[in-house]
Design an enzyme around this catalytic site. Structure first.
Site, PDB file in Angstrom:
ATOM      1  N   LYS A  84       4.177   4.137  17.365  1.00 29.02           N
ATOM      2  CA  LYS A  84       4.271   3.021  16.420  1.00 29.02           C
ATOM      3  C   LYS A  84       5.523   3.179  15.579  1.00 29.02           C
ATOM      4  O   LYS A  84       5.752   4.241  14.987  1.00 29.02           O
ATOM      5  CB  LYS A  84       3.030   2.980  15.518  1.00 29.02           C
ATOM      6  CG  LYS A  84       2.981   1.750  14.614  1.00 29.02           C
ATOM      7  CD  LYS A  84       1.627   1.618  13.943  1.00 29.02           C
ATOM      8  CE  LYS A  84       1.538   0.317  13.155  1.00 29.02           C
ATOM      9  NZ  LYS A  84       0.184   0.112  12.569  1.00 29.02           N
ATOM     10  N   ASN A 130       5.102  -1.368  11.855  1.00 30.13           N
ATOM     11  CA  ASN A 130       4.372  -0.901  10.688  1.00 30.13           C
ATOM     12  C   ASN A 130       4.793  -1.723   9.466  1.00 30.13           C
ATOM     13  O   ASN A 130       5.423  -2.769   9.597  1.00 30.13           O
ATOM     14  CB  ASN A 130       4.650   0.595  10.469  1.00 30.13           C
ATOM     15  CG  ASN A 130       3.484   1.344   9.863  1.00 30.13           C
ATOM     16  OD1 ASN A 130       2.845   0.855   8.932  1.00 30.13           O
ATOM     17  ND2 ASN A 130       3.204   2.529  10.372  1.00 30.13           N
ATOM     18  N   ASN A 185       0.826  -1.203   0.000  1.00 39.89           N
ATOM     19  CA  ASN A 185       0.000   0.000   0.000  1.00 39.89           C
ATOM     20  C   ASN A 185       0.860   1.252   0.000  1.00 39.89           C
ATOM     21  O   ASN A 185       1.924   1.296   0.605  1.00 39.89           O
ATOM     22  CB  ASN A 185      -0.977  -0.006   1.196  1.00 39.89           C
ATOM     23  CG  ASN A 185      -0.486   0.824   2.360  1.00 39.89           C
ATOM     24  OD1 ASN A 185      -0.588   2.052   2.360  1.00 39.89           O
ATOM     25  ND2 ASN A 185       0.064   0.159   3.368  1.00 39.89           N
ATOM     26  N   ASN A 197       4.758   6.071   3.501  1.00 38.64           N
ATOM     27  CA  ASN A 197       4.038   6.689   2.392  1.00 38.64           C
ATOM     28  C   ASN A 197       3.808   8.186   2.533  1.00 38.64           C
ATOM     29  O   ASN A 197       3.152   8.792   1.694  1.00 38.64           O
ATOM     30  CB  ASN A 197       2.696   5.978   2.204  1.00 38.64           C
ATOM     31  CG  ASN A 197       2.881   4.504   1.914  1.00 38.64           C
ATOM     32  OD1 ASN A 197       3.734   4.130   1.126  1.00 38.64           O
ATOM     33  ND2 ASN A 197       2.097   3.663   2.568  1.00 38.64           N
ATOM     34  N   THR A 198       4.321   8.787   3.600  1.00 37.96           N
ATOM     35  CA  THR A 198       4.308  10.238   3.763  1.00 37.96           C
ATOM     36  C   THR A 198       5.751  10.709   3.762  1.00 37.96           C
ATOM     37  O   THR A 198       6.533  10.293   4.622  1.00 37.96           O
ATOM     38  CB  THR A 198       3.620  10.655   5.076  1.00 37.96           C
ATOM     39  OG1 THR A 198       2.237  10.289   5.015  1.00 37.96           O
ATOM     40  CG2 THR A 198       3.721  12.155   5.294  1.00 37.96           C
ATOM     41  N   PHE A 201      -2.059   8.171   3.913  1.00 34.65           N
ATOM     42  CA  PHE A 201      -2.883   8.769   4.977  1.00 34.65           C
ATOM     43  C   PHE A 201      -4.123   9.472   4.401  1.00 34.65           C
ATOM     44  O   PHE A 201      -4.460  10.598   4.801  1.00 34.65           O
ATOM     45  CB  PHE A 201      -2.075   9.762   5.812  1.00 34.65           C
ATOM     46  CG  PHE A 201      -1.063   9.161   6.750  1.00 34.65           C
ATOM     47  CD1 PHE A 201      -1.020   7.799   6.989  1.00 34.65           C
ATOM     48  CD2 PHE A 201      -0.139   9.986   7.389  1.00 34.65           C
ATOM     49  CE1 PHE A 201      -0.074   7.263   7.858  1.00 34.65           C
ATOM     50  CE2 PHE A 201       0.808   9.455   8.269  1.00 34.65           C
ATOM     51  CZ  PHE A 201       0.837   8.090   8.502  1.00 34.65           C
ATOM     52  N   SER A 217       4.973   5.259   8.898  1.00 31.66           N
ATOM     53  CA  SER A 217       4.486   4.908   7.566  1.00 31.66           C
ATOM     54  C   SER A 217       5.513   5.332   6.527  1.00 31.66           C
ATOM     55  O   SER A 217       6.068   6.441   6.603  1.00 31.66           O
ATOM     56  CB  SER A 217       3.154   5.596   7.272  1.00 31.66           C
ATOM     57  OG  SER A 217       2.818   5.445   5.906  1.00 31.66           O
TER      58      SER A 217
END
Length: 341
Positions: free
Chosen positions: A214, A243, A110, A183-184, A114, A181
């Site tokens: 996390k 994560n 993925n 993805n940011t 967010f 994450s």
């Protein structure tokens, strides 16, 4: 092959993964589906964070980003549901397609970014839920950085997280600061202890609920231990590990298919080994002074029990649920309640 597996293999895998998620989640939220098909499982409560969790199994953040199906998900057998990741401002996330399956690896890629309704809207939704009778599920809220906030502007990053914490913590049983994450852009740089410390202290100053952080599986061992020391120094309540991973090593899926999926974090079975390693490192460092929540590659009761035996107080799943289907949480929770059966 179960009915769900047949549906997954012959129908869901033929449509876009994100659309399949929305279709499946809409079905779960159906009152008839939640109340008639899935009565509560036989569970063993867990006392942690000053709370009573109906079972050790929870749903990881990412599935219910906007807190639209907390009680329907609880009805499937989850003892806690962690919503989010929620950011200070609403944002659409990354361009589609951004969610992909790797069935050969029981994994998901993925790069959602967010996507969520923003802290104000989610807080209003949770406030409305609080007005009505609801399930005894423990509710966690996971907060992250709004993409447009520059990662090198420490004051702006802190203000962004504090806005989410201030709005959402009144409705949360616990709060999670997500700095892991992939993805940011720049988010994972916040895991460095010199930046993470002030961020956590600021959030804690406006959130009167248990606070956890996390972390990513891709942290070096020394950095995992540094986070553990920081968590002890700040007297955090717990750590969630881990994560998704940016690693592509050891996958069974053909390399061309992995490349076609593109960038993003991988969840599911490929993360299991590293998630176990990080859990052991954390447990050795903090013992029982912090609540450790283990997530990453939990697909069966044996894996969940192994994490609990290795020092986790609670476990979470996401990809195992996607591949296992709506009966899966009840099976895992029941198995954890009756380990000798």
């Amino acid at each position: 092959m179960t009915t769900y597996q047949a549906l997954f293999d012959h129908f869901l895998t033929r449509i876009d993964a994100e659309r399949a998620h929305h279709l499946g989640f809409a079905g779960i939220r159906s009152a008839r589906l939640a109340t008639r098909l899935y009565p509560g499982p036989s569970t063993r409560p867990v006392n942690a964070l000053g709370l009573t969790f109906p079972s050790a199994l929870g749903l990881a953040a990412g599935f219910d980003k906007n807190a639209v199906g907390v009680d329907a998900l609880a009805a499937l057998g989850f003892g806690h549901v962690e919503v989010g990741t929620v950011t200070g401002e609403a944002q659409p996330g990354n361009p589609r397609p951004r969610l992909f399956r790797l069935p050969a690896d029981r994994a998901i890629v993925n790069r959602m970014g967010f996507n969520n309704d923003g802290a104000e809207t989610v807080a209003a939704r949770l406030a409305e839920r609080a007005k009505h009778r609801h399930s005894p599920v423990v509710l966690g809220v996971n907060i992250g950085k709004t993409k447009v906030v520059p990662e090198d502007d420490e004051a702006a990053v802190l203000a962004d997280y504090m806005k989410s914490a201030r709005l959402l913590s009144p409705y949360a049983d616990y709060l999670v600061v997500n700095v892991s994450s992939p993805n940011t852009p720049g988010l994972r740089s916040l895991q460095a202890v010199d930046r993470l410390g002030p961020l956590l202290e600021g959030v804690r100053g406006v959130a009167d609920v248990p606070l956890l952080v996390k972390i990513a599986p891709d942290l070096a061992d020394d950095d995992v231990l540094a986070v553990a020391r920081l968590a002890l120094e700040l007297r955090l309540d717990g750590i969630i590990a881990t994560n998704t991973t940016v690693s592509r090593e050891g996958l069974r899926t053909p390399a061309a298919d992995v490349e076609a999926a593109g960038a993003g974090g991988i969840s599911g079975s490929p993360v299991a080994a590293r998630s176990r390693e990080v859990l052991r490192l954390l447990h050795d460092a903090v013992g029982h002074d912090l609540v450790l929540v283990s997530v990453g590659g939990i697909t069966a009761p044996e894996e969940a029990r192994e994490r609990l035996d290795a020092g986790a107080t609670l476990v979470q799943a996401y990809t195992g649920f996607v591949y296992g289907g709506p009966w899966w949480p009840r099976r895992i929770a029941s198995a954890l309640a009756h380990p000798q059966e």
